[in-house]
Design an enzyme around this catalytic site. Sequence first.
Site, short mmCIF file in Angstrom:
data_model
loop_
_atom_site.label_atom_id
_atom_site.label_comp_id
_atom_site.label_asym_id
_atom_site.label_seq_id
_atom_site.Cartn_x
_atom_site.Cartn_y
_atom_site.Cartn_z
N PRO A 88 -23.45 16.83 -27.29
CA PRO A 88 -23.74 16.08 -28.52
C PRO A 88 -22.77 16.46 -29.64
CG PRO A 88 -25.42 17.77 -28.13
CD PRO A 88 -24.54 17.76 -26.92
N GLU A 115 -30.03 25.19 -23.23
CA GLU A 115 -29.50 25.11 -24.61
C GLU A 115 -28.00 24.87 -24.61
OE1 GLU A 115 -30.99 24.83 -27.57
OE2 GLU A 115 -32.77 24.68 -26.33
N ASP A 168 -16.93 -9.27 -21.76
CA ASP A 168 -18.02 -8.40 -22.20
C ASP A 168 -17.94 -8.20 -23.70
OD1 ASP A 168 -19.38 -7.78 -19.89
OD2 ASP A 168 -18.24 -5.95 -19.48
N1 SAM Z 1 -28.46 23.04 -27.90
C1 SAM Z 1 -27.43 22.08 -27.69
C2 SAM Z 1 -26.84 21.63 -29.03
O1 SAM Z 1 -27.55 21.65 -30.02
O2 SAM Z 1 -25.65 21.22 -29.07
C3 SAM Z 1 -27.97 20.87 -26.92
C4 SAM Z 1 -28.34 21.18 -25.52
S1 SAM Z 1 -28.96 19.80 -24.63
C5 SAM Z 1 -30.68 20.11 -24.62
C6 SAM Z 1 -28.49 20.12 -22.98
C7 SAM Z 1 -27.24 19.45 -22.52
O3 SAM Z 1 -27.40 18.04 -22.55
C8 SAM Z 1 -25.98 19.71 -23.31
O4 SAM Z 1 -25.38 20.92 -22.93
C9 SAM Z 1 -25.11 18.53 -22.95
O5 SAM Z 1 -24.38 18.72 -21.77
C10 SAM Z 1 -26.14 17.42 -22.73
N2 SAM Z 1 -26.26 16.49 -23.88
C11 SAM Z 1 -27.28 16.43 -24.75
N3 SAM Z 1 -27.12 15.45 -25.63
C12 SAM Z 1 -25.96 14.84 -25.31
C13 SAM Z 1 -25.24 13.74 -25.86
N4 SAM Z 1 -25.68 13.09 -26.92
N5 SAM Z 1 -24.08 13.37 -25.26
C14 SAM Z 1 -23.61 14.05 -24.18
N6 SAM Z 1 -24.26 15.10 -23.62
C15 SAM Z 1 -25.40 15.50 -24.17
#
Ligand code: SAM
Length: 245
Positions: A88, A115, A168
């Site tokens: 994210p 996390e 598209d």
């Molecule tokens: N604690 C992290 C943070 O605040 O940045 C988020 C961890 S999330 C619960 C677990 C995993 O989901 C991340 O390591 C990432 O690989 C993936 N992830 C979560 N949201 C995402 C997004 N919006 N785009 C891409 N990958 C995402």
Amino acid sequence: MWFGVVTLFPEMFAALDCGITGRSIKTELLQLGLWNPRDYAHNKHHTVDDRPYGGGPGMIMMVEPLQAAIQAAKQAAPKKPVVVHLSPQGKHFNQETATAFLSKESIVLIAGRYEGIDERLLELEVDEEWSIGDYILSGGELAAMTMIDVTTRLIPGALGHEDSVSQDSLSSGLLKYPQYTRPESYAELTVPNVLLSGNHQAIERWRLKQALGKTWLRRPDLLAKQSLDEFQQRLLAEFIQEQKK
Ligand code: SAM
């Protein structure tokens, strides 16, 4: 196009066996490899996560099994791959990113869980970080599948009808015009006459006007990036005038 995904949940990727991605896998336009860090965790319980240094909630994916899985994926790639961490915190993935992915031919995607991953992995292995939007998924798998699906649509031959990609929404920088299929009339709503006219020039004109108008209404940010020619400006002006009636 080759994708190697590093994931603790390889079974989730069965979803890609459906539809266009599934057909592309069968015809080998899309090649997909999956690497589970758990298979590279050479400790007693195949542990892949541990508590964060400094305290705090949740668990962090350990660097060693993750790096070993990434390296195995890199070795299997047909061409030196770009290594992408799904996060994210990354830049926003969009249609342009997918086109850039396609030109790279080989990509390793790292799907985080818990996390997230040990920061040192970013320095050691990661070339790029991409996000699919401003929200938090439980893991990177859905983000990886999104990117694979979007990129696959751009592989020449992946869609049944080659024009589909260029028509598209977003491919042309505009949202797509409204579409209809049978029946001609439903719940007192009828298909616009022009689409039944058989007049291809009039249909093209109507579609372009609707695409310009829809983009103007819903995504003015996209429209601002376009330099409209005189004809397109006239069509948009017509659309705006019609809205006022
Ligand atoms: N604690 C992290 C943070 O605040 O940045 C988020 C961890 S999330 C619960 C677990 C995993 O989901 C991340 O390591 C990432 O690989 C993936 N992830 C979560 N949201 C995402 C997004 N919006 N785009 C891409 N990958 C995402």
